[in-house]
Design a protein around this motif. Structure first.
Motif, mmCIF file in Angstrom:
data_model
loop_
_atom_site.group_PDB
_atom_site.id
_atom_site.type_symbol
_atom_site.label_atom_id
_atom_site.label_comp_id
_atom_site.label_asym_id
_atom_site.label_seq_id
_atom_site.Cartn_x
_atom_site.Cartn_y
_atom_site.Cartn_z
ATOM 1 N N VAL A 21 104.037 -73.509 -19.118
ATOM 2 C CA VAL A 21 102.931 -74.195 -19.785
ATOM 3 C C VAL A 21 103.463 -75.328 -20.655
ATOM 4 O O VAL A 21 102.872 -76.417 -20.713
ATOM 5 N N SER A 22 104.597 -75.127 -21.312
ATOM 6 C CA SER A 22 105.206 -76.190 -22.115
ATOM 7 C C SER A 22 105.550 -77.395 -21.249
ATOM 8 O O SER A 22 105.289 -78.547 -21.621
ATOM 9 N N LEU A 23 106.148 -77.138 -20.095
ATOM 10 C CA LEU A 23 106.502 -78.229 -19.191
ATOM 11 C C LEU A 23 105.264 -78.977 -18.709
ATOM 12 O O LEU A 23 105.261 -80.212 -18.610
ATOM 13 N N LEU A 24 104.206 -78.245 -18.419
ATOM 14 C CA LEU A 24 102.965 -78.870 -17.959
ATOM 15 C C LEU A 24 102.325 -79.710 -19.058
ATOM 16 O O LEU A 24 101.877 -80.833 -18.816
ATOM 17 N N LEU A 25 102.275 -79.175 -20.265
ATOM 18 C CA LEU A 25 101.701 -79.928 -21.386
ATOM 19 C C LEU A 25 102.492 -81.207 -21.646
ATOM 20 O O LEU A 25 101.918 -82.258 -21.944
ATOM 21 N N ASP A 26 103.807 -81.108 -21.521
ATOM 22 C CA ASP A 26 104.655 -82.258 -21.796
ATOM 23 C C ASP A 26 104.407 -83.395 -20.809
ATOM 24 O O ASP A 26 104.672 -84.558 -21.120
ATOM 25 N N VAL A 31 99.444 -85.719 -24.961
ATOM 26 C CA VAL A 31 99.712 -84.355 -25.431
ATOM 27 C C VAL A 31 101.190 -84.221 -25.758
ATOM 28 O O VAL A 31 102.050 -84.673 -24.999
ATOM 29 N N THR A 32 101.500 -83.615 -26.889
ATOM 30 C CA THR A 32 102.870 -83.304 -27.265
ATOM 31 C C THR A 32 103.021 -81.797 -27.354
ATOM 32 O O THR A 32 102.309 -81.143 -28.118
ATOM 33 N N ALA A 33 103.928 -81.229 -26.555
ATOM 34 C CA ALA A 33 104.219 -79.798 -26.604
ATOM 35 C C ALA A 33 105.341 -79.551 -27.600
ATOM 36 O O ALA A 33 106.358 -80.257 -27.596
ATOM 37 N N VAL A 34 105.156 -78.561 -28.462
ATOM 38 C CA VAL A 34 106.172 -78.177 -29.442
ATOM 39 C C VAL A 34 106.561 -76.729 -29.167
ATOM 40 O O VAL A 34 105.961 -75.795 -29.715
ATOM 41 N N PRO A 35 107.538 -76.479 -28.302
ATOM 42 C CA PRO A 35 107.973 -75.105 -28.041
ATOM 43 C C PRO A 35 108.677 -74.521 -29.267
ATOM 44 O O PRO A 35 109.533 -75.162 -29.875
ATOM 45 N N VAL A 36 108.296 -73.302 -29.624
ATOM 46 C CA VAL A 36 108.899 -72.598 -30.760
ATOM 47 C C VAL A 36 109.633 -71.378 -30.213
ATOM 48 O O VAL A 36 109.016 -70.476 -29.639
ATOM 49 N N CYS A 37 110.947 -71.359 -30.370
ATOM 50 C CA CYS A 37 111.786 -70.272 -29.863
ATOM 51 C C CYS A 37 112.554 -69.640 -31.019
ATOM 52 O O CYS A 37 112.924 -70.314 -31.974
ATOM 53 N N ARG A 38 112.845 -68.366 -30.888
ATOM 54 C CA ARG A 38 113.532 -67.667 -31.972
ATOM 55 C C ARG A 38 115.011 -68.020 -32.050
ATOM 56 O O ARG A 38 115.629 -67.854 -33.118
ATOM 57 N N SER A 39 115.597 -68.460 -30.951
ATOM 58 C CA SER A 39 117.030 -68.756 -30.953
ATOM 59 C C SER A 39 117.300 -70.046 -30.193
ATOM 60 O O SER A 39 116.518 -70.470 -29.342
ATOM 61 N N ARG A 40 118.448 -70.643 -30.487
ATOM 62 C CA ARG A 40 118.854 -71.847 -29.772
ATOM 63 C C ARG A 40 119.094 -71.542 -28.299
ATOM 64 O O ARG A 40 118.815 -72.362 -27.426
ATOM 65 N N LEU A 41 119.600 -70.351 -28.008
ATOM 66 C CA LEU A 41 119.811 -69.956 -26.614
ATOM 67 C C LEU A 41 118.483 -69.899 -25.866
ATOM 68 O O LEU A 41 118.373 -70.369 -24.727
ATOM 69 N N GLY A 42 117.448 -69.342 -26.515
ATOM 70 C CA GLY A 42 116.147 -69.280 -25.880
ATOM 71 C C GLY A 42 115.546 -70.652 -25.627
ATOM 72 O O GLY A 42 114.743 -70.824 -24.704
#
Length: 371
Positions: A21-26, A31-42
């Protein structure tokens, strides 16, 4: 003239659905997608695809404000794992901080599942159960209740989206169906359902944009593609992508057990009933952690034995797809959805080809990817 941009934060963006969904929004204009991940690896995969991620958890007021700053919509895809008590605590913490510290008036979307209607994982059709038959359904109901409650407390518009089975280039069910389509035959209970509860990631992405633009009233919605997919049509779609013809064979014509297996059927039925009760127990009873660990170990061990037996017997992997139509209120429909969905999906495929190579989303015909 100043061009306005809709900014959408996606909590738990490293999950399969939220990633796509992030890739599609981007790829959507404005539209600007702001993915929020708990870790840099994620966040590594999305950053490799050119998206700017925010890294951290919504476990404190200061970090929550920083992660959600400047967003017009918060979409919560998080799915805490672990023991029931731990998972529900993490769900409440994310919801509470997200509701309290997102920009004022920003809508909050909690991603639930049509499994929240409460069916058993073995039900082939939809049933509204007063007592949910799986822990996953019970956990999602818990999240829905908390989301609506926190929304009232913080005067924030809240949307609960019960997603059908999610399809897309990065989704495991799509890989399963491509593998089945490559063989030319689809078997199992899926083949008998006239309508199924499929929803593509492009549909979810467009729904989020419309919610952010206040075109949808707050509330709880069932989210499936519209018009809903017929089983044959969806399999035909994957068969066309696989470059082969489609042939649907219902369960009662393929691999039907012969007479003389009454004892085996009785044992199988008893084991399934016991497994179903295990789900109900862990979903609703405050079991001690040690008891839940023992039940979970038994359940996973039994499932692993069944998978090994299926591989040794070379049996076709089951496609767990539920026949519809799914109950619940639908999101309003808008013109041009089908064309927008096709265009955005093709753009994502080209992005994956360019960034990760031409085999980044190729579905193998000789194996089944499992989530």
């Amino acid at each position: 003239m100043t061009r306005t941009t809709t900014t959408i934060a996606l909590i738990g963006a490293n999950g399969h659905v939220a990633t796509e969904v992030s890739l599609l929004l981007d790829r959507m204009d404005g539209v600007t997608a702001v993915p929020v991940c708990r870790s840099r690896l994620g966040a590594a995969f999305l950053e490799g695809c050119g998206l700017e991620c925010r890294v951290g958890g919504l476990d404190a007021p200061s970090s929550s404000r920083q992660l959600l700053a400047g967003c017009d919509l918060v979409a919560d895809f998080s799915l805490p794992a672990g023991l029931r008590a731990d998972a529900r605590r993490d769900t409440r913490l994310t919801l509470a901080n997200g509701m309290a510290h997102a920009p004022p008036g920003t809508p909050y979307v909690y991603m639930s599942s049509t499994m929240a209607f409460g069916m058993s994982s073995r039900d082939q059709g939809y049933r509204k159960r007063t007592v949910s038959r799986t822990r996953y359904a019970a956990d999602k109901r818990h999240g829905e209740r908390r989301a609506l409650l926190f929304g009232l407390q913080h005067h924030r518009p809240v949307y609960v989206l019960r997603l059908g089975q999610v399809h897309g280039d990065l989704q495991s069910v799509s890989r399963q169906m491509m593998a089945a389509a490559s063989s030319g035959t689809l078997v199992g209970p899926f083949a008998t359902g006239p309508v199924i509860d499929a929803v593509f990631c492009a549909t979810i992405a467009r729904a989020l944009v419309r919610i952010a633009q206040r075109e949808v009233a707050p509330g709880r919605y069932t989210v499936v593609d519209s018009p809903e997919w017929a089983a044959g049509s969806l399999f035909g779609y994957y068969a066309a992508r696989a470059g082969g013809a489609s042939d649907i064979a219902p369960d009662d014509k393929v691999g039907a057990p012969g007479p003389g297996h009454l004892a085996r059927r009785l044992i199988t039925w008893s084991a399934r009933r016991l497994a179903a009760r295990k789900e109900v127990l862990t979903a609703h009873l405050p079991l001690p952690a040690s008891a839940e660990r023992r039940l979970t170990t038994w359940y996973l061990t039994d499932g692993a034995r069944a998978q090994v037996a299926a591989i040794e017997n070379r049996s076709n992997p089951a496609l767990v797809v539920r026949a519809g139509p799914a109950p619940g209120r639908r999101l309003p429909q808008f013109s041009g959805d089908a064309e927008i969905g096709r265009t955005s999906t093709e753009e994502v495929r080209r992005l994956l080809d360019a960034r990760l190579g031409p085999d980044s989303h190729v579905f193998p015909s000789d194996s089944v990817a499992r989530s």
